[in-house]
Design a protein around this motif. Sequence first.
Motif, PDB file in Angstrom:
ATOM      1  N   SER A  51      38.311 -18.346   6.224  1.00 34.14           N
ATOM      2  CA  SER A  51      39.751 -18.373   6.509  1.00 34.14           C
ATOM      3  C   SER A  51      40.213 -17.045   7.081  1.00 34.14           C
ATOM      4  CB  SER A  51      40.525 -18.682   5.228  1.00 34.14           C
ATOM      5  OG  SER A  51      41.905 -18.761   5.491  1.00 34.14           O
ATOM      6  N   TYR A  52      39.711 -15.942   6.522  1.00 36.57           N
ATOM      7  CA  TYR A  52      40.111 -14.615   7.002  1.00 36.57           C
ATOM      8  C   TYR A  52      39.685 -14.413   8.456  1.00 36.57           C
ATOM      9  CZ  TYR A  52      40.419  -9.565   7.489  1.00 36.57           C
ATOM     10  OH  TYR A  52      40.723  -8.310   7.949  1.00 36.57           O
ATOM     11  N   ILE A  53      38.452 -14.804   8.782  1.00 31.22           N
ATOM     12  CA  ILE A  53      37.968 -14.651  10.151  1.00 31.22           C
ATOM     13  C   ILE A  53      38.821 -15.465  11.115  1.00 31.22           C
ATOM     14  CG2 ILE A  53      36.048 -15.164  11.716  1.00 31.22           C
ATOM     15  CD1 ILE A  53      34.158 -14.479   9.388  1.00 31.22           C
ATOM     16  N   GLN A  54      39.167 -16.691  10.710  1.00 27.51           N
ATOM     17  CA  GLN A  54      39.996 -17.529  11.569  1.00 27.51           C
ATOM     18  C   GLN A  54      41.363 -16.886  11.808  1.00 27.51           C
ATOM     19  OE1 GLN A  54      39.862 -21.134   9.227  1.00 27.51           O
ATOM     20  NE2 GLN A  54      38.339 -22.075  10.570  1.00 27.51           N
ATOM     21  N   HIS A  55      41.962 -16.392  10.743  1.00 25.50           N
ATOM     22  CA  HIS A  55      43.278 -15.778  10.877  1.00 25.50           C
ATOM     23  C   HIS A  55      43.206 -14.477  11.668  1.00 25.50           C
ATOM     24  CE1 HIS A  55      46.008 -18.293   8.492  1.00 25.50           C
ATOM     25  NE2 HIS A  55      44.955 -18.563   7.731  1.00 25.50           N
ATOM     26  N   GLN A  56      42.172 -13.661  11.380  1.00 27.63           N
ATOM     27  CA  GLN A  56      42.053 -12.390  12.072  1.00 27.63           C
ATOM     28  C   GLN A  56      41.812 -12.605  13.566  1.00 27.63           C
ATOM     29  OE1 GLN A  56      42.370  -9.097  10.536  1.00 27.63           O
ATOM     30  NE2 GLN A  56      42.830  -8.951  12.712  1.00 27.63           N
ATOM     31  N   THR A  57      40.987 -13.596  13.884  1.00 29.22           N
ATOM     32  CA  THR A  57      40.737 -13.906  15.286  1.00 29.22           C
ATOM     33  C   THR A  57      42.016 -14.385  15.969  1.00 29.22           C
ATOM     34  OG1 THR A  57      38.441 -14.502  14.798  1.00 29.22           O
ATOM     35  CG2 THR A  57      39.342 -15.286  16.874  1.00 29.22           C
ATOM     36  N   ALA A  58      42.761 -15.263  15.284  1.00 27.58           N
ATOM     37  CA  ALA A  58      44.023 -15.752  15.848  1.00 27.58           C
ATOM     38  C   ALA A  58      45.011 -14.614  16.046  1.00 27.58           C
ATOM     39  CB  ALA A  58      44.616 -16.821  14.934  1.00 27.58           C
ATOM     40  N   GLU A  59      45.099 -13.730  15.048  1.00 31.31           N
ATOM     41  CA  GLU A  59      46.021 -12.593  15.150  1.00 31.31           C
ATOM     42  C   GLU A  59      45.630 -11.686  16.309  1.00 31.31           C
ATOM     43  OE1 GLU A  59      47.856  -9.043  12.310  1.00 31.31           O
ATOM     44  OE2 GLU A  59      45.819  -9.749  11.938  1.00 31.31           O
ATOM     45  N   THR A  60      44.327 -11.451  16.457  1.00 26.21           N
ATOM     46  CA  THR A  60      43.845 -10.565  17.513  1.00 26.21           C
ATOM     47  C   THR A  60      44.110 -11.156  18.893  1.00 26.21           C
ATOM     48  OG1 THR A  60      42.122  -9.708  16.037  1.00 26.21           O
ATOM     49  CG2 THR A  60      41.829  -9.334  18.395  1.00 26.21           C
ATOM     50  N   ILE A  61      43.823 -12.442  19.067  1.00 25.01           N
ATOM     51  CA  ILE A  61      44.072 -13.086  20.362  1.00 25.01           C
ATOM     52  C   ILE A  61      45.554 -13.050  20.700  1.00 25.01           C
ATOM     53  CG2 ILE A  61      44.023 -15.303  21.573  1.00 25.01           C
ATOM     54  CD1 ILE A  61      41.393 -15.907  20.131  1.00 25.01           C
ATOM     55  N   SER A  62      46.395 -13.357  19.703  1.00 23.56           N
ATOM     56  CA  SER A  62      47.842 -13.331  19.927  1.00 23.56           C
ATOM     57  C   SER A  62      48.304 -11.944  20.349  1.00 23.56           C
ATOM     58  CB  SER A  62      48.569 -13.767  18.652  1.00 23.56           C
ATOM     59  OG  SER A  62      49.971 -13.637  18.806  1.00 23.56           O
ATOM     60  N   TYR A  63      47.788 -10.931  19.651  1.00 18.75           N
ATOM     61  CA  TYR A  63      48.162  -9.548  19.968  1.00 18.75           C
ATOM     62  C   TYR A  63      47.678  -9.143  21.365  1.00 18.75           C
ATOM     63  CZ  TYR A  63      47.956  -4.422  19.818  1.00 18.75           C
ATOM     64  OH  TYR A  63      48.064  -3.083  20.120  1.00 18.75           O
ATOM     65  N   MET A  64      46.434  -9.461  21.680  1.00 19.38           N
ATOM     66  CA  MET A  64      45.898  -9.113  22.994  1.00 19.38           C
ATOM     67  C   MET A  64      46.723  -9.717  24.117  1.00 19.38           C
ATOM     68  SD  MET A  64      41.741  -9.355  22.631  1.00 19.38           S
ATOM     69  CE  MET A  64      40.779  -7.982  21.992  1.00 19.38           C
ATOM     70  N   THR A  65      47.051 -10.990  23.979  1.00 19.19           N
ATOM     71  CA  THR A  65      47.843 -11.631  25.026  1.00 19.19           C
ATOM     72  C   THR A  65      49.230 -11.011  25.110  1.00 19.19           C
ATOM     73  OG1 THR A  65      48.481 -13.394  23.492  1.00 19.19           O
ATOM     74  CG2 THR A  65      46.602 -13.821  24.917  1.00 19.19           C
ATOM     75  N   GLU A  66      49.794 -10.676  23.968  1.00 13.49           N
ATOM     76  CA  GLU A  66      51.105 -10.024  23.929  1.00 13.49           C
ATOM     77  C   GLU A  66      51.080  -8.695  24.678  1.00 13.49           C
ATOM     78  OE1 GLU A  66      53.838  -7.973  20.432  1.00 13.49           O
ATOM     79  OE2 GLU A  66      52.446  -9.582  19.912  1.00 13.49           O
ATOM     80  N   MET A  67      49.965  -7.964  24.571  1.00 16.11           N
ATOM     81  CA  MET A  67      49.849  -6.642  25.191  1.00 16.11           C
ATOM     82  C   MET A  67      49.301  -6.701  26.621  1.00 16.11           C
ATOM     83  SD  MET A  67      51.117  -4.610  23.038  1.00 16.11           S
ATOM     84  CE  MET A  67      51.944  -5.310  21.618  1.00 16.11           C
ATOM     85  N   GLY A  68      49.008  -7.896  27.099  1.00 17.68           N
ATOM     86  CA  GLY A  68      48.533  -8.032  28.470  1.00 17.68           C
ATOM     87  C   GLY A  68      47.042  -7.862  28.627  1.00 17.68           C
ATOM     88  N   ILE A  69      46.290  -7.939  27.538  1.00 16.90           N
ATOM     89  CA  ILE A  69      44.829  -7.809  27.568  1.00 16.90           C
ATOM     90  C   ILE A  69      44.219  -9.197  27.735  1.00 16.90           C
ATOM     91  CG2 ILE A  69      42.806  -6.898  26.365  1.00 16.90           C
ATOM     92  CD1 ILE A  69      44.942  -4.788  26.910  1.00 16.90           C
ATOM     93  N   ASP A  70      43.159  -9.303  28.512  1.00 20.91           N
ATOM     94  CA  ASP A  70      42.448 -10.566  28.651  1.00 20.91           C
ATOM     95  C   ASP A  70      41.739 -10.870  27.326  1.00 20.91           C
ATOM     96  OD1 ASP A  70      40.763 -12.681  29.214  1.00 20.91           O
ATOM     97  OD2 ASP A  70      40.125 -11.892  31.158  1.00 20.91           O
ATOM     98  N   PRO A  71      42.106 -11.971  26.631  1.00 25.34           N
ATOM     99  CA  PRO A  71      41.503 -12.261  25.328  1.00 25.34           C
ATOM    100  C   PRO A  71      39.997 -12.484  25.365  1.00 25.34           C
ATOM    101  CG  PRO A  71      43.475 -13.602  25.695  1.00 25.34           C
ATOM    102  CD  PRO A  71      43.131 -12.950  27.011  1.00 25.34           C
ATOM    103  N   SER A  72      39.429 -12.709  26.538  1.00 26.00           N
ATOM    104  CA  SER A  72      37.977 -12.885  26.604  1.00 26.00           C
ATOM    105  C   SER A  72      37.227 -11.603  26.264  1.00 26.00           C
ATOM    106  CB  SER A  72      37.550 -13.404  27.981  1.00 26.00           C
ATOM    107  OG  SER A  72      37.951 -12.536  29.012  1.00 26.00           O
ATOM    108  N   LEU A  73      37.940 -10.482  26.167  1.00 24.76           N
ATOM    109  CA  LEU A  73      37.326  -9.245  25.662  1.00 24.76           C
ATOM    110  C   LEU A  73      36.785  -9.472  24.260  1.00 24.76           C
ATOM    111  CD1 LEU A  73      36.707  -6.192  25.745  1.00 24.76           C
ATOM    112  CD2 LEU A  73      39.058  -5.792  24.991  1.00 24.76           C
TER     113      LEU A  73
END
Length: 387
Positions: free
Chosen positions: A142-164
């Motif tokens: 569950s933590y990995i799923q949430h952390q991954t979701a949080e990271t992708i959301s943040y990256m897109t918010e900051m203009g980073i390509d989430p495929s990083l």
Amino acid sequence: MFVKRFLVGAAIAALLFPAGATALTFSTEPIDATKSVILVSGVFEPSESLSSFVSFAKGLGTRSGIVVFNSIGGNPSKAIELGRLIRALSLPTFQMRGMECSSACALAFMGGTVRFAETGSIGVHKTSFADTSAISVDDAVSYIQHQTAETISYMTEMGIDPSLLQLSLRYEKDDMRYLSKSEMQQYRVTTLGNVPPPPETEVSANTQPSASETAALPAYRIADDDPRFQIPLAKTGKIRVPKGKEFLRAGEDQKSEKLISLRNGDKVDILAIGDRWYLVRTKGKEGYVHHNWVKVDQFLSQPFDNRFIQIKSFDNFAEAAAYVRGSSLPVTAYLATNKWFAVALMRSLPPDEAAGLLKDLKEKGSVPDDAFMTVGNTYVKSVCCSN
């Protein structure tokens, strides 16, 4: 000369504030009469207070601030918190190879309104996104799923390509992948070219990105009154999680106290909408559930158990529409809750069928390697060009 003086200051700072420091510290170093460095050193801890960073940033007087790092990382959620503070304060980030910014530190760096980094100065690896020590297997998943979701959301918010994220997950915790110049440009980690700005260039909190740089930033240029992109108010929904269960939590954090166990299909009333979490009422209790795990009744309607195959995501409608129109696959663009556009196969499928089709498409090279299967809870509606 700006660059020379900054390099000298960075070298001194690297000696005074080694990357292995056990606590996060903030300090300032004047460069000249108009600019100062805000140095972030040490390890990001979950309990760290960032109030002193805000005080340093607001206490520069007439000088503009440039954030630099000397950190081996730490807790990714805390690094994301600092990154959002940096963005809210309209500060640029500037990283030299003579100092360290790796693991979770890379996330904080991404908060810069303008970002410059020397080749090899930003390091990524798996630990930045999957810290699951000292918790059960179920909680780890569950933590990995949430952390991954949080990271992708943040990256897109900051203009980073989430495929990083895909690149970073190839490197174990005892390894590190330092990004090349072309990779930083490819994944939009930097917004300025990978050469130091000339002495006369103003790199400050007041610097406005050029048109080409702005294109790499999140596209919040959607007109508020454009009816195509209005997001309905989320009022009610049902829990929908790939593993079948989740917890109602006391706070907006995956490590917050578990109030009650929830299972797929449990109904929730949505009381308030945060950046990544809903405040909900269910089973006589109030608490928080992540956006990714609530199927909102007011959003896209699809069979409850079905899955989408997401192929790409874009920060603006024009690129998403062009991709859909040029695709040989039956795809459409969905407006997501973060105002990005997810390009996915037009039709959702039962999980086994979706998994088999995704595998087949990847083997044939019909979709990128980072295409994935999703419940699509953040999809609001189809907005484009079904072909």
